[in-house]
Design a protein around this motif. Sequence first.
Motif, short mmCIF file in Angstrom:
data_model
loop_
_atom_site.label_atom_id
_atom_site.label_comp_id
_atom_site.label_asym_id
_atom_site.label_seq_id
_atom_site.Cartn_x
_atom_site.Cartn_y
_atom_site.Cartn_z
N ILE A 228 67.58 -1.05 -4.72
CA ILE A 228 66.63 -2.18 -4.65
C ILE A 228 66.75 -2.89 -3.30
CG2 ILE A 228 66.11 -4.46 -5.57
CD1 ILE A 228 66.76 -3.36 -8.35
N ALA A 229 68.00 -3.13 -2.87
CA ALA A 229 68.21 -3.77 -1.57
C ALA A 229 67.63 -2.93 -0.44
CB ALA A 229 69.70 -4.01 -1.35
N THR A 230 67.80 -1.62 -0.51
CA THR A 230 67.32 -0.74 0.54
C THR A 230 65.80 -0.62 0.52
OG1 THR A 230 69.38 0.53 0.35
CG2 THR A 230 67.58 1.55 1.57
N THR B 72 63.73 -2.83 -0.43
CA THR B 72 63.20 -4.08 0.13
C THR B 72 63.15 -4.02 1.65
OG1 THR B 72 64.11 -5.31 -1.76
CG2 THR B 72 63.50 -6.58 0.20
N TRP C 262 60.33 -1.57 2.67
CA TRP C 262 59.02 -2.21 2.49
C TRP C 262 58.74 -3.15 3.65
CZ3 TRP C 262 55.44 -2.03 -1.71
CH2 TRP C 262 54.43 -3.00 -1.69
N SER C 263 59.75 -3.96 3.99
CA SER C 263 59.60 -4.91 5.10
C SER C 263 59.34 -4.17 6.41
CB SER C 263 60.85 -5.78 5.22
OG SER C 263 60.77 -6.64 6.33
N TRP D 193 53.98 2.88 -5.68
CA TRP D 193 54.54 3.48 -4.46
C TRP D 193 53.99 4.89 -4.25
CZ3 TRP D 193 57.61 0.84 -1.01
CH2 TRP D 193 58.00 1.58 0.11
#
Length: 388
Positions: A230-232, A234, A237-238, A305
């Motif tokens: 999830i952290a990756t 994000t 996506w950014s 996605w």
Amino acid sequence: MTTVTFRRSTDTVSSVAAARTPVQSRNAVRPSPAPGDALRSLGPNWFAVVMGTGIVANSAATLPLQFPGLRAAATVVWALAALLLVVLSVAWVAHWRRYPEIARSHGAHPVMMQFYGAPPMALLTVGAGTLVLGSDVIGMPAAVAIDWVLWSVGTALGLLAACAIPFRMMTRHNFDADAAFGGWLMPVVPPMVSAATGALLIPHIPAGQPRMTMLFLCLAMFGLSLIAAIATITVIWSRLLHHGLPAAGMVATVWLVLGPLGQSVTAAGQLANVAPTALPDRESAGLDVFALIFGVPTWGFALLWLSLAIAVTYHTRKTMPFNMTWWGFTFPLGTCVTGSTVLYTHTGANIFAITAVALFTLLLTAWALVALHTLRGIYHGTLFHPAP
């Protein structure tokens, strides 16, 4: 400590794809190299071939729509994946012996090191296929024994990659904001694959504490991989929003985001399936509810996605050179097939069955296309030479 600055990833990744990832030239055909020389370009990313082939077999075995000949065909594909795993493992050992400096450089390279997540996932995928499909050929006792070996080795290597690669990224490299790409997920996804495939082994473990321990280990690996993913995601996506699409040669890595999404839905559902054999009724019922509460929203985001990945691929289709990152079209998509299938078995809702069959059709198409290009590149020798 040696610090390497990784800047302007759009250009750098493109050059890395040319220098480190075997790329097929669109305009030139080179003579096939000698067998020993062919090993020079072998990297951990080649194990994606095993992952992509194995997931075709595994997803076919549990597809909601079963018809005569499907299981037999899936078994043949599993055997092919197993053979590829053996061949690539032997070749990789030979690569390390003949070209140790090149092999070590892969672990230090900011892009290629990400694909050290591929070998453990290849082991886990073939192991699961051995249990689900290979048992029809070699018998259940032998299939369980082989799967235990492959799962244990794959899990150990996967946990090592999930820890060592991010640590190297933090201590050996400096990344700009536009450096993130789908490959960053490769090191952290193997524990999720271990959780999903480990669920298949739980019924074959003695009841009581051994079975309960295995279930909680799988849940712990589910959690560590999910939160890291999830952290990756994000960050990826950014990066896409603020810096645009990656270089054409790396567009296929956008599909890699589907891997942790589909695999997490699969793992949650499969662990819920076996929870009643390891936990009291209340706890197992909680996992069954979690499989839906977590699985359906995650499945929805995976479809979003997928739509974006298809649109991005179509947008850049005319400029995408073939390279080994194209195998990213297969395994991540296959996890969405298995995730949809698991949701169907838990709910009986036809929407999940229809989606699973539709995605499996897309998976077969992608696998056939990528496999054809790979065979052509091997035949002409272009996959064993960096592009000019």
